[in-house]
Design a protein around this motif. Structure first.
Motif, PDB file in Angstrom:
ATOM      1  N   ALA A  50       0.906  -1.583   0.264  1.00  0.00           N
ATOM      2  CA  ALA A  50      -0.128   0.150  -0.135  1.00  0.00           C
ATOM      3  C   ALA A  50       0.972   1.129  -0.028  1.00  0.00           C
ATOM      4  O   ALA A  50       0.404   1.936  -0.710  1.00  0.00           O
ATOM      5  N   SER A  51       1.777   1.483   1.164  1.00  0.00           N
ATOM      6  CA  SER A  51       3.111   2.612   1.323  1.00  0.00           C
ATOM      7  C   SER A  51       3.162   2.560  -0.448  1.00  0.00           C
ATOM      8  O   SER A  51       3.600   3.614  -0.605  1.00  0.00           O
ATOM      9  N   ARG A  52       3.931   1.929  -1.280  1.00  0.00           N
ATOM     10  CA  ARG A  52       4.336   1.836  -3.015  1.00  0.00           C
ATOM     11  C   ARG A  52       2.946   2.275  -4.010  1.00  0.00           C
ATOM     12  O   ARG A  52       3.730   3.255  -4.104  1.00  0.00           O
ATOM     13  N   GLN A  53       2.263   1.411  -3.836  1.00  0.00           N
ATOM     14  CA  GLN A  53       1.718   2.206  -4.161  1.00  0.00           C
ATOM     15  C   GLN A  53       0.279   3.781  -4.461  1.00  0.00           C
ATOM     16  O   GLN A  53       0.722   4.274  -5.568  1.00  0.00           O
ATOM     17  N   LEU A  54       0.448   3.265  -2.949  1.00  0.00           N
ATOM     18  CA  LEU A  54       0.142   5.578  -2.553  1.00  0.00           C
ATOM     19  C   LEU A  54       1.578   6.283  -2.989  1.00  0.00           C
ATOM     20  O   LEU A  54       0.671   7.764  -2.462  1.00  0.00           O
ATOM     21  N   ARG A  55       2.744   5.874  -2.804  1.00  0.00           N
ATOM     22  CA  ARG A  55       4.001   6.770  -3.124  1.00  0.00           C
ATOM     23  C   ARG A  55       3.791   7.479  -2.080  1.00  0.00           C
ATOM     24  O   ARG A  55       4.177   8.722  -1.580  1.00  0.00           O
ATOM     25  N   LYS A 200      -7.767  -5.418   4.188  1.00  0.00           N
ATOM     26  CA  LYS A 200      -8.312  -6.109   2.946  1.00  0.00           C
ATOM     27  C   LYS A 200      -7.352  -6.928   1.783  1.00  0.00           C
ATOM     28  O   LYS A 200      -7.628  -8.136   1.491  1.00  0.00           O
ATOM     29  N   MET A 201      -6.073  -6.180   2.081  1.00  0.00           N
ATOM     30  CA  MET A 201      -4.895  -6.132   0.791  1.00  0.00           C
ATOM     31  C   MET A 201      -4.819  -7.304   1.547  1.00  0.00           C
ATOM     32  O   MET A 201      -4.185  -8.459   0.721  1.00  0.00           O
ATOM     33  N   ALA A 202      -3.949  -7.923   2.917  1.00  0.00           N
ATOM     34  CA  ALA A 202      -3.647  -8.998   3.507  1.00  0.00           C
ATOM     35  C   ALA A 202      -4.376 -10.327   3.343  1.00  0.00           C
ATOM     36  O   ALA A 202      -4.408 -11.066   3.285  1.00  0.00           O
ATOM     37  N   ILE A 203      -5.856 -10.067   3.505  1.00  0.00           N
ATOM     38  CA  ILE A 203      -6.916 -10.935   3.071  1.00  0.00           C
ATOM     39  C   ILE A 203      -6.960 -11.301   1.602  1.00  0.00           C
ATOM     40  O   ILE A 203      -6.615 -12.401   1.223  1.00  0.00           O
TER      41      ILE A 203
END
Length: 260
Positions: A50-55, A200-203
């Motif tokens: 998420a950190s990479r995608q949200l920059r 949700k991303m972890a699931i």
């Protein structure tokens, strides 16, 4: 370590009790057998993704130039300070001309604070001009820095080259060294939906590991129930939420189509 979940054990227990229990009704009937270490790894991986995608960094991170001395890096690591390195910024002939006012757009945002801005000409002169802090004006959310010369006096060891460059004489690559702190100071307060999205991303990662079929049946207490898992819908739902958060953090994205 997690920036979003300070108490990772409690988050894992909550994930197992809530999100995994709901998912087990439709897609993960054997989720109770998953270990805490496995769930922890999926949460950490989802947070990094998420950190990479949200920059954006999810915690305050000191940004230093690529050519920072090893002594400075060693001191940061000894103090357990999170840091990242980036290339210095180019100085161009229009840096102080027109309406630009020493305009710098940082590579990381939002800005929490600026430690220093230096104009450094590489060897053999090694001349450095440090911008007075009173000159610095910030748009923290979007990472915009403007340098507005104040009336106070200052002194700096300026070589003839630096004076010529500041006068708009030429372009110099990697001349502007900016040390600043960027990231989210309190992500759970500023973006309370961020932690939920990471869960949700972890699931979704767990479901992908399970190689779930598009359709099938599960049997419990002698009863058979059909199930259908459309992973693409799960993925699309997460992408929509990532887009909404990206717009909230960085502002709306605009694209222009056409030609000159």
């Amino acid at each position: 370590m997690s920036s979003l979940f300070p108490d990772l054990a409690a988050t894992t227990a909550s994930l197992r009790q809530d999100q995994l229990m709901l998912a087990s009704k439709y897609a993960l009937p054997n989720s109770s057998s998953l270990s805490d270490d496995y769930l922890n790894s999926k949460l950490i991986a989802a947070e990094a993704d998420a950190s990479r995608q949200l920059r954006i960094y999810f915690e305050p991170t000191l940004i230093i130039p690529d050519d920072a001395l090893q002594d400075e890096i060693d001191a940061l690591e000894a103090a357990n300070t999170k840091y990242a390195q980036e290339a210095a910024y180019d100085y161009d002939a229009h840096f102080f001309m027109g309406e630009r006012w020493g305009y710098i757009v940082t590579k990381e945002k939002p800005i929490i604070s600026v430690q220093s801005i230096k104009f450094a000409y590489p060897a053999p002169t090694n001349q450095v001009f440090e911008v007075p802090r009173s000159w610095i004006r910030l748009d923290k959310k979007f990472g915009h820095i403007r340098l507005v010369p104040a009336s106070q006096s200052f002194s700096a060891p300026l070589s003839a080259f630096i004076m010529q460059a500041l006068g708009g004489g030429r372009t110099v690559p990697f001349m502007i060294h900016v040390r600043y702190t960027a990231g989210l100071g309190n992500p759970n307060q500023d973006y309370p939906d961020l932690a939920d999205l990471v869960k949700k991303m972890a699931i979704l990662r767990i479901m992908q590991d399970a190689f779930l079929p598009q359709s099938g049946s599960i049997s419990s207490d002698g009863l058979s129930q059909s199930m259908s898992v459309d992973m693409q819908k799960w993925h699309d739902g997460i992408e929509d939420k990532l887009d909404a958060l990206r717009d909230a953090m960085h502002g709306p994205r605009i694209a222009f189509l056409g030609h000159v």
